[in-house]
Write a protein that holds these residues in place. Sequence first.
Motif: not given
Length: 125
Positions: A1, A7, A15, A17, A30, A32, A53, A68-69, A72-73, A105
């Motif tokens: 990362m 976040i 939410k 990133v 990142e 992941a 997702y 990972g994140w 959330v993107y 963002e």
Amino acid sequence: MAPGLFIAGTEKMGKGVFTSVAITAGSVIEIAPVIVMSGKERELLDQTLLHDYIFEWGTGGQCAMALGWVPVYNHSYMANCEYEMDYTTNSIAIQTVRDIRAGEELFINYGGSWDEQKPVWFEAK
């Protein structure tokens, strides 16, 4: 990362990133790992919130859930990042496609390439 990622809440998308530092174009921010699931498992996932997702993965109806994140993107048709799938290592890399300012963002395009204009599933209805 990459350093500086965090976040935070967004006005319209729940939410997302963000970055607290500037990031140059072409930076991998990142990598992941993913959990690859069969077509049969995907049928079950498609009946849940996780459907929104997962990523199409390879052929044969497989899908992958990124860790990972990555989940959330948020989506943008003119994303400032792109993702690349590595089927050998079962991972997804997120890379910037232009310089990013501190406070911005980070977005990916759910349609594949960072500038894909074809409507994604939640807007195609």
